[in-house]
Design a protein around this motif. Structure first.
Motif, short mmCIF file in Angstrom:
data_model
loop_
_atom_site.label_atom_id
_atom_site.label_comp_id
_atom_site.label_asym_id
_atom_site.label_seq_id
_atom_site.Cartn_x
_atom_site.Cartn_y
_atom_site.Cartn_z
N PRO A 1 0.70 -1.12 0.05
CA PRO A 1 0.06 -0.21 0.12
C PRO A 1 0.82 1.23 0.00
N PRO A 2 0.53 2.56 -0.79
CA PRO A 2 1.27 3.59 -0.76
C PRO A 2 1.41 4.34 0.48
N THR A 3 2.23 4.97 0.86
CA THR A 3 2.66 5.38 2.07
C THR A 3 2.48 7.27 1.83
N ASN A 4 2.91 8.02 2.81
CA ASN A 4 2.99 9.38 2.57
C ASN A 4 3.90 9.80 1.86
N ASN A 5 5.15 9.02 1.69
CA ASN A 5 6.38 9.48 0.89
C ASN A 5 6.46 8.58 -0.27
N ASP A 6 5.88 7.64 -0.50
CA ASP A 6 6.00 6.58 -1.72
C ASP A 6 4.65 6.18 -2.15
N LYS A 7 4.76 6.19 -3.45
CA LYS A 7 3.37 5.52 -4.11
C LYS A 7 3.86 5.03 -5.57
N PRO A 8 3.10 4.30 -6.31
CA PRO A 8 3.43 3.89 -7.46
C PRO A 8 3.17 4.96 -8.33
N HIS A 9 4.02 4.96 -9.24
CA HIS A 9 4.07 5.79 -10.58
C HIS A 9 2.98 5.58 -11.72
N HIS A 10 2.06 6.23 -11.76
CA HIS A 10 1.29 5.80 -12.78
C HIS A 10 1.72 6.29 -14.18
N LEU A 11 1.71 5.42 -15.32
CA LEU A 11 2.23 5.62 -16.52
C LEU A 11 1.02 5.24 -17.47
N LEU A 12 0.59 6.21 -18.30
CA LEU A 12 -0.54 5.98 -19.30
C LEU A 12 0.46 6.01 -20.83
N VAL A 13 0.30 5.00 -21.44
CA VAL A 13 1.06 4.50 -22.58
C VAL A 13 0.03 4.41 -23.79
N ILE A 14 0.18 5.23 -24.78
CA ILE A 14 -0.55 5.13 -26.01
C ILE A 14 0.18 4.84 -27.05
N ALA A 15 -0.28 4.27 -28.22
CA ALA A 15 0.29 3.88 -29.53
C ALA A 15 -0.71 4.41 -30.34
N ASP A 16 0.20 4.84 -31.85
CA ASP A 16 -0.58 4.89 -33.08
C ASP A 16 -2.00 5.66 -33.06
N PRO A 17 -1.79 6.95 -32.15
CA PRO A 17 -3.16 7.59 -32.91
C PRO A 17 -3.34 8.16 -34.04
N GLN A 18 -2.18 8.39 -34.76
CA GLN A 18 -1.97 8.52 -36.16
C GLN A 18 -3.19 9.48 -36.72
N ILE A 19 -3.32 10.72 -36.06
CA ILE A 19 -4.48 11.55 -36.78
C ILE A 19 -4.35 11.83 -38.24
N LEU A 20 -5.49 11.80 -38.74
CA LEU A 20 -5.57 12.01 -40.11
C LEU A 20 -5.50 13.41 -40.67
N ASP A 21 -5.14 13.66 -41.93
CA ASP A 21 -5.09 14.92 -42.66
C ASP A 21 -6.14 14.67 -43.96
N ARG A 22 -6.35 15.76 -44.68
CA ARG A 22 -7.19 15.72 -45.93
C ARG A 22 -6.59 14.84 -46.86
N HIS A 23 -5.35 14.54 -46.84
CA HIS A 23 -4.82 13.54 -47.91
C HIS A 23 -4.68 12.05 -47.50
N SER A 24 -5.32 11.81 -46.26
CA SER A 24 -5.12 10.32 -45.79
C SER A 24 -5.71 9.44 -46.62
N TYR A 25 -7.04 9.69 -47.10
CA TYR A 25 -7.73 9.03 -48.05
C TYR A 25 -7.72 9.78 -49.25
N VAL A 26 -7.33 9.27 -50.13
CA VAL A 26 -7.03 9.94 -51.39
C VAL A 26 -8.20 9.82 -52.36
N ASP A 27 -9.03 8.76 -52.06
CA ASP A 27 -10.20 8.32 -52.81
C ASP A 27 -11.49 8.95 -52.33
N ARG A 28 -11.36 9.73 -51.51
CA ARG A 28 -12.59 10.56 -50.82
C ARG A 28 -12.51 11.89 -51.17
N ASN A 29 -13.90 12.37 -51.38
CA ASN A 29 -13.79 13.64 -51.64
C ASN A 29 -13.76 14.62 -50.51
N ALA A 30 -13.58 16.09 -50.75
CA ALA A 30 -13.48 17.06 -49.65
C ALA A 30 -14.12 16.85 -48.41
#
Length: 475
Positions: free
Chosen positions: A46-75
């Motif tokens: 159990p965590p104490t006043n001085n020590d507690k686990p460090h929580h790490l959020l890990v994310i992969a491949d959000p790969q946000i799209l732009d207007r050229h990501s799908y060339v076969d789609r209209n605007a």
């Protein structure tokens, strides 16, 4: 019950069903999925006043799209795709932040076309959009590993010559290490590692080969392992024999070796052995494949680590619904300082757990579309019955005019009573009538199609408003 009242009840009930459905699937289902995920702290003290686990959020491949990501789609379709995907990314990011992480790591492929040649202004706008989506408190440090969509892999004709400089200016160094909660986190430029290996295999190797200045090979050779456990971040998964499974949490088959223009599915066997021997990691976190995969690598014992455990590798789910998986996800990693490591678990210093998020495309295809079809069917049937009753009443009226019998003509299903009174004077403020959730006075209509369209409008008004407000809230 009069046809008018019965029809109005149908429209009202359908609208209520739609409002509840939209609220649940656009907001509360994400809340529930987030509550079902918890930090894997069970093997620590159990965590104490001085020590507690460090929580790490890990994310992969959000790969946000732009207007050229799908060339076969209209605007328009390209804009709509970006809007839907960006909004879902914001929801998934909101779920991740709701876990209150101490640090965040992105394991590459931040932007779909980050490596492509484009004007500086367009690239900078692309980066700003990424950082608007993944906005967090300044108190939460964020770290990045390079992906092949960020800096390229190989020699593509469309790759920008400034892609490495752009990446380093906005997201930091390519190869580096940090210390967190008595752990060493190592980030390598996996695409650059592949390119360097390809160059060494292609050209004759002198006795003392010179690697790229600041490259991955140089970083590996200069690494000095300490006593702290090591977590290795590599966008490209490490080598494993062809056909080895990834566990039951995976949606599709195993990760198999393969490569092409701008990508490579796995690091080579030789490159993998070099990483394992140098870093001797306790945990490897990778991305690129977009689906979840759990695999254990054999780590050779050394004089410093005579009983070296196998290295567990987790390939993390993509956070995006546009990456060919049904359920996006992220990884929760807990790092325990020495005082919280239990002897019963051999002083285990870290633990991880996946978190899988709702199937947004499944919600659209299996919930909204069928419910829309059902709604249209109910409204069509209601208005058809109402129109038939009206035509019958008109014929009866014509046949009995001589008897002065006054038979009222039924109005369309969503029409209100002609003498209906509301607290708001609709005659003086007609623009308010669509927003009054009750019977509204209307003139008689001429055919069932007009009646149906107006009923459909009234049914959809409030659910669409809730849907738009949800979009706006997450934006």
């Amino acid at each position: 019950m009069p046809i008018i009242a019965r029809g109005r009840i149908i429209v009202t009930l359908l609208s209520v069903v739609w409002i509840c459905t939209v609220c649940w699937f656009e907001y509360f289902v994400f809340v529930k999925k987030g509550e079902a995920c918890s930090w894997p702290d069970s093997k620590f003290a159990p965590p104490t006043n001085n020590d507690k686990p460090h929580h790490l959020l890990v994310i992969a491949d959000p790969q946000i799209l732009d207007r050229h990501s799908y060339v076969d789609r209209n605007a328009f379709m390209s804009w709509l795709t970006q809007l839907i995907v960006d909004t879902n990314l914001r929801k998934n990011w909101w779920v991740g932040l709701s876990k209150k992480p101490d640090s965040v790591v992105f394991v590459g492929d931040l932007m779909d076309r980050g490596r492509e040649d484009m004007p500086d202004a367009e690239y900078n706008a692309y980066v700003r959009r990424f950082k608007r989506i993944f906005n967090s408190k300044p108190s939460i440090p964020t770290y990045y590993a390079t992906g092949n969509h960020d800096v390229g892999l190989g020699h593509g004709e469309t790759f920008s010559p400034k892609r490495y400089d752009r990446y380093k200016a906005n997201f930091g160094p390519l190869n580096y290490q940090i210390q967190l909660a008595n752990h060493t986190l190592v980030f390598i430029d996996a695409p650059g590692y592949v390119d360097e290996e390809s160059e060494l295999n292609t050209h004759p190797i002198p006795e003392n080969p010179k690697h790229r200045v600041g490259g991955t090979y140089e970083f590996i050779e200069n690494f000095k392992k300490g006593k702290d456990p090591v977590i290795l971040f590599s966008h490209i998964p490490l080598y494993r024999p062809d056909g080895n499974g990834c566990g039951f949490l995976r949606e599709r088959g195993a990760i198999r070796p393969g490569n092409g223009l701008g990508y490579q599915n796995l690091l080579s066997k030789q490159a993998t052995l070099k990483l394992l021997e140098t870093f001797q990691p306790d945990l490897i976190l990778s991305g690129d494949d977009h689906d979840y995969c759990r695999y254990e690598h054999f780590v050779s014992s050394t004089p410093e680590r005579p009983n070296a455990p196998n290295a567990k590798e987790i390939s993390i789910k993509s956070l995006s619904i546009a990456m060919g998986i049904k359920r996006p996800g992220f990884q929760l990693v807990s790092l325990a300082p020495p005082d919280l490591r239990k002897p019963a678990f051999q002083h285990k210093s870290l633990n991880d757990s996946p978190c899988f998020l709702p199937d947004q495309l499944g919600i659209y295809l299996r919930i909204y579309i069928p419910l829309t079809v059902i709604t249209i069917g109910i409204l069509l049937m209601s208005n058809l019955c109402c129109w038939t009753s009206r035509r019958t009443s008109m014929r009866l009226t014509r046949g009995r005019r001589s008897s002065n019998l006054d038979i009222p003509l039924p109005l369309p299903v969503s029409a209100g009573v002609e003498k209906f009174e509301t607290p708001i004077t609709l005659r003086t403020r007609p623009w308010l009538s669509p927003f009054v959730f009750c019977a509204v006075p209307r003139t008689q209509r001429r055919n069932a199609l007009v009646n149906f369209l107006l009923d459909f409008r009234d049914t959809a008004l409030y659910p669409i408003s809730v849907f738009v407000l949800t979009f706006w809230w997450f934006m």
